[in-house]
Design a protein around this motif. Structure first.
Motif, PDB file in Angstrom:
ATOM      1  N   SER A 191       0.848  -1.185   0.000  1.00 53.55           N
ATOM      2  CA  SER A 191       0.000   0.000   0.000  1.00 53.55           C
ATOM      3  C   SER A 191       0.888   1.240   0.000  1.00 53.55           C
ATOM      4  O   SER A 191       2.106   1.155   0.211  1.00 53.55           O
ATOM      5  CB  SER A 191      -0.888   0.008   1.246  1.00 53.55           C
ATOM      6  OG  SER A 191      -0.084   0.131   2.412  1.00 53.55           O
ATOM      7  N   LEU A 192       0.276   2.389  -0.223  1.00 61.34           N
ATOM      8  CA  LEU A 192       1.028   3.640  -0.275  1.00 61.34           C
ATOM      9  C   LEU A 192       1.791   3.875   1.031  1.00 61.34           C
ATOM     10  O   LEU A 192       2.989   4.173   1.019  1.00 61.34           O
ATOM     11  CB  LEU A 192       0.073   4.812  -0.550  1.00 61.34           C
ATOM     12  CG  LEU A 192       0.682   6.226  -0.482  1.00 61.34           C
ATOM     13  CD1 LEU A 192       1.783   6.378  -1.512  1.00 61.34           C
ATOM     14  CD2 LEU A 192      -0.407   7.273  -0.706  1.00 61.34           C
ATOM     15  N   ILE A 193       1.117   3.713   2.173  1.00 65.74           N
ATOM     16  CA  ILE A 193       1.746   3.985   3.469  1.00 65.74           C
ATOM     17  C   ILE A 193       2.894   3.024   3.731  1.00 65.74           C
ATOM     18  O   ILE A 193       3.999   3.433   4.125  1.00 65.74           O
ATOM     19  CB  ILE A 193       0.705   3.882   4.610  1.00 65.74           C
ATOM     20  CG1 ILE A 193      -0.441   4.877   4.385  1.00 65.74           C
ATOM     21  CG2 ILE A 193       1.378   4.137   5.955  1.00 65.74           C
ATOM     22  CD1 ILE A 193      -0.013   6.322   4.335  1.00 65.74           C
ATOM     23  N   LEU A 194       2.671   1.729   3.493  1.00 70.77           N
ATOM     24  CA  LEU A 194       3.707   0.728   3.732  1.00 70.77           C
ATOM     25  C   LEU A 194       4.876   0.917   2.770  1.00 70.77           C
ATOM     26  O   LEU A 194       6.039   0.758   3.149  1.00 70.77           O
ATOM     27  CB  LEU A 194       3.123  -0.680   3.577  1.00 70.77           C
ATOM     28  CG  LEU A 194       4.077  -1.846   3.902  1.00 70.77           C
ATOM     29  CD1 LEU A 194       4.587  -1.733   5.340  1.00 70.77           C
ATOM     30  CD2 LEU A 194       3.377  -3.185   3.676  1.00 70.77           C
ATOM     31  N   SER A 195       4.554   1.273   1.530  1.00 76.66           N
ATOM     32  CA  SER A 195       5.597   1.502   0.530  1.00 76.66           C
ATOM     33  C   SER A 195       6.501   2.660   0.941  1.00 76.66           C
ATOM     34  O   SER A 195       7.728   2.583   0.831  1.00 76.66           O
ATOM     35  CB  SER A 195       4.953   1.799  -0.831  1.00 76.66           C
ATOM     36  OG  SER A 195       5.932   2.137  -1.786  1.00 76.66           O
ATOM     37  N   ILE A 196       5.887   3.742   1.410  1.00 80.09           N
ATOM     38  CA  ILE A 196       6.658   4.901   1.859  1.00 80.09           C
ATOM     39  C   ILE A 196       7.536   4.518   3.056  1.00 80.09           C
ATOM     40  O   ILE A 196       8.712   4.900   3.143  1.00 80.09           O
ATOM     41  CB  ILE A 196       5.715   6.064   2.223  1.00 80.09           C
ATOM     42  CG1 ILE A 196       5.010   6.583   0.968  1.00 80.09           C
ATOM     43  CG2 ILE A 196       6.481   7.191   2.910  1.00 80.09           C
ATOM     44  CD1 ILE A 196       3.887   7.552   1.254  1.00 80.09           C
ATOM     45  N   LYS A 197       6.967   3.747   3.977  1.00 77.29           N
ATOM     46  CA  LYS A 197       7.709   3.311   5.159  1.00 77.29           C
ATOM     47  C   LYS A 197       8.926   2.477   4.763  1.00 77.29           C
ATOM     48  O   LYS A 197      10.030   2.665   5.304  1.00 77.29           O
ATOM     49  CB  LYS A 197       6.791   2.498   6.071  1.00 77.29           C
ATOM     50  CG  LYS A 197       7.476   2.023   7.348  1.00 77.29           C
ATOM     51  CD  LYS A 197       6.520   1.187   8.198  1.00 77.29           C
ATOM     52  CE  LYS A 197       7.241   0.653   9.432  1.00 77.29           C
ATOM     53  NZ  LYS A 197       6.366  -0.215  10.259  1.00 77.29           N
ATOM     54  N   ASN A 198       8.761   1.554   3.796  1.00 75.95           N
ATOM     55  CA  ASN A 198       9.872   0.720   3.339  1.00 75.95           C
ATOM     56  C   ASN A 198      10.958   1.562   2.686  1.00 75.95           C
ATOM     57  O   ASN A 198      12.162   1.298   2.858  1.00 75.95           O
ATOM     58  CB  ASN A 198       9.367  -0.341   2.362  1.00 75.95           C
ATOM     59  CG  ASN A 198       8.509  -1.393   3.044  1.00 75.95           C
ATOM     60  OD1 ASN A 198       8.606  -1.595   4.254  1.00 75.95           O
ATOM     61  ND2 ASN A 198       7.654  -2.057   2.274  1.00 75.95           N
ATOM     62  N   GLY A 199      10.540   2.573   1.917  1.00 75.36           N
ATOM     63  CA  GLY A 199      11.505   3.458   1.276  1.00 75.36           C
ATOM     64  C   GLY A 199      12.319   4.229   2.306  1.00 75.36           C
ATOM     65  O   GLY A 199      13.541   4.365   2.181  1.00 75.36           O
ATOM     66  N   LEU A 200      11.666   4.726   3.341  1.00 81.27           N
ATOM     67  CA  LEU A 200      12.358   5.460   4.405  1.00 81.27           C
ATOM     68  C   LEU A 200      13.291   4.545   5.191  1.00 81.27           C
ATOM     69  O   LEU A 200      14.381   4.959   5.600  1.00 81.27           O
ATOM     70  CB  LEU A 200      11.337   6.112   5.347  1.00 81.27           C
ATOM     71  CG  LEU A 200      10.523   7.274   4.769  1.00 81.27           C
ATOM     72  CD1 LEU A 200       9.446   7.706   5.751  1.00 81.27           C
ATOM     73  CD2 LEU A 200      11.439   8.451   4.427  1.00 81.27           C
ATOM     74  N   GLU A 201      12.851   3.292   5.413  1.00 82.39           N
ATOM     75  CA  GLU A 201      13.690   2.324   6.130  1.00 82.39           C
ATOM     76  C   GLU A 201      14.978   2.065   5.351  1.00 82.39           C
ATOM     77  O   GLU A 201      16.065   2.011   5.932  1.00 82.39           O
ATOM     78  CB  GLU A 201      12.931   1.007   6.326  1.00 82.39           C
ATOM     79  CG  GLU A 201      11.914   1.042   7.451  1.00 82.39           C
ATOM     80  CD  GLU A 201      12.559   1.151   8.818  1.00 82.39           C
ATOM     81  OE1 GLU A 201      13.666   0.598   9.003  1.00 82.39           O
ATOM     82  OE2 GLU A 201      11.987   1.817   9.699  1.00 82.39           O
ATOM     83  N   TYR A 202      14.851   1.901   4.024  1.00 83.11           N
ATOM     84  CA  TYR A 202      16.045   1.668   3.209  1.00 83.11           C
ATOM     85  C   TYR A 202      16.972   2.872   3.281  1.00 83.11           C
ATOM     86  O   TYR A 202      18.195   2.741   3.429  1.00 83.11           O
ATOM     87  CB  TYR A 202      15.656   1.401   1.750  1.00 83.11           C
ATOM     88  CG  TYR A 202      16.863   1.169   0.858  1.00 83.11           C
ATOM     89  CD1 TYR A 202      17.382  -0.111   0.709  1.00 83.11           C
ATOM     90  CD2 TYR A 202      17.492   2.222   0.209  1.00 83.11           C
ATOM     91  CE1 TYR A 202      18.501  -0.334  -0.077  1.00 83.11           C
ATOM     92  CE2 TYR A 202      18.610   2.011  -0.569  1.00 83.11           C
ATOM     93  CZ  TYR A 202      19.114   0.741  -0.712  1.00 83.11           C
ATOM     94  OH  TYR A 202      20.229   0.535  -1.474  1.00 83.11           O
TER      95      TYR A 202
END
Length: 406
Positions: free
Chosen positions: A203-214
């Motif tokens: 989802s948009l929220i989870l995708s953004i979170k994964n990008g920030l984690e990387y």
């Protein structure tokens, strides 16, 4: 290989035309607003559109770029830019009230900025698949070259056109530039080189979170970004205050000295397009940091020079070195993002970078403004030199530790 070279030439030539016409149009819009309103606040608001748009939409843009086909995003964004300029030409009339004209200018600027961010983020995320490996550094270096060229030429061209040519006619130049870029995108093969891309289903929220984690977990990425931010912000406020307020150097002489910075960027970007940069980006950045710190010390000492003409000469030479160092510092970061970061994360990483810069820009200006209100520019420049030297030395030591452990 031959097709990759053709793609490189097509991408850079269209980018150069698009950058120049867009920068010229933006410059003329700013001059128009100042001439018609005499309001520095409205002019500042026009300048804030780009960083504010990047800040608000960066997460959505990064998600879309990583999830959908890059060429389709580029085509849609660029076609929307063309339509926006056509609407501007059709709607903008001197017979309208000033508030209506300003509303059209602001609306057009917002649309063009958002489209440009979508297009540029998608385009940069396609570097690995658009050109062969041996052409990637050339692509990034020549992009910097066109950016620096636009910085130098746009105010000159805009200054010749503003006040002489109607703003709606200047928009025709922008329309031509946007159309050339649209045609180039249509001709470019975004999948020339086969690159394996893992589709994202988050989802948009989870995708953004994964990008920030990387982004947070990649030490090299964070260190390169930190240094680039410090180096770029180090002189944006302190230098003009040092030259014009502290030394009383006229604005035209400051403009001459400042132009040497763009000249240094042009020169080094051209050289970097011809010579291979070492693969150890941290080591390269650390060495550049030591040189840049020494240059800042000379800039600080120039503030003590009693002769304005001599001080301007020293500033000009130092600004040439600053521009060269900034171009050399920005390239490793761009190369790392576009060649080392997984393709399915490049949109989010690139967008996060834009949002970080968007947030740090006003904070940096406020910080330097506060510091310069309390201390003389010479000490502010010395402080910048110490920070840059310390960060550059840290990168060198970090690289040494990595090499000794392998």
């Amino acid at each position: 290989m031959q097709k990759s070279k053709k793609q490189l030439i097509l991408a850079i030539s269209s980018l150069g035309i698009g950058n120049l016409t867009s920068a010229t149009f933006s410059f003329c819009l700013g001059v128009y607003v100042l001439q018609k309103t005499s309001s520095s606040m409205l002019f500042s608001m026009l300048l804030l559109i780009r960083p504010l748009s990047n800040l608000l939409l960066s997460s959505l843009i990064g998600f879309c770029v990583d999830k959908y086909d890059h060429k389709k995003i580029c085509m849609i964004a660029q076609a929307t830019s063309v339509v926006a300029v056509i609407l501007f030409i059709a709607l903008f009339r001197e017979q309208l009230s000033l508030s209506e004209r300003l509303l059209i200018i602001v609306a057009s600027s917002i649309v063009l900025t958002v489209c440009d961010t979508f297009q540029s983020t998608s385009y940069k995320a396609s570097t690995n698949s658009m050109v062969a490996a041996e052409h990637r550094q050339k692509l990034v270096a020549y992009e910097q070259l066109t950016d620096a060229g636009a910085v130098i030429l746009a105010p000159i061209l805009g200054g010749l056109l503003a006040g002489v040519v109607a703003i709606s006619n200047i928009a025709l130049l922008e329309l031509a530039g946007e159309s050339v870029v649209l045609l180039a995108i249509a001709l470019l093969d975004f999948h020339l080189i086969s690159v394996e891309v893992e589709a994202i289903s988050d989802s948009l929220i989870l995708s953004i979170k994964n990008g920030l984690e990387y982004f947070k977990n990649d030490r090299y990425l964070m260190e390169l970004l930190l240094f680039a931010v410090i180096a770029n912000f180090g002189l944006e406020v302190s230098l003009p205050i040092a030259m014009m307020k502290e030394l009383g150097i006229p604005a035209n002489l400051y403009g001459l000295a400042d132009s040497f910075c763009a000249g240094g960027m042009l020169l080094v970007s051209l050289l970097l397009g011809s010579f291979k940069m070492p693969k150890n980006y941290l080591l390269t950045t650390g060495r550049i940091g030591i040189i840049l710190a020494g240059d800042f010390i000379i800039l600080a000492l120039a503030c003590l020079c009693p002769n304005k003409l001599l001080a301007t000469g020293i500033f000009s030479i130092c600004m040439l070195v600053v521009g060269a160092c900034l171009a050399a510092v920005n390239l490793p970061y761009a190369m790392y993002v576009r060649t080392k970061v997984p393709v399915n994360l490049q949109g989010r990483v690139g967008a996060t970078t834009s949002s970080v810069v968007a947030v740090l820009s006003p904070l940096g200006y406020a910080l330097f403004g506060l510091v310069l209100g309390q201390v003389k520019p010479v000490w502010c420049l010395m402080m910048c030199a110490i920070i840059i030297f310390a960060d550059g030395l840290r990168l060198l030591l970090s690289t040494s530790r990595v090499n000794s452990s392998t």
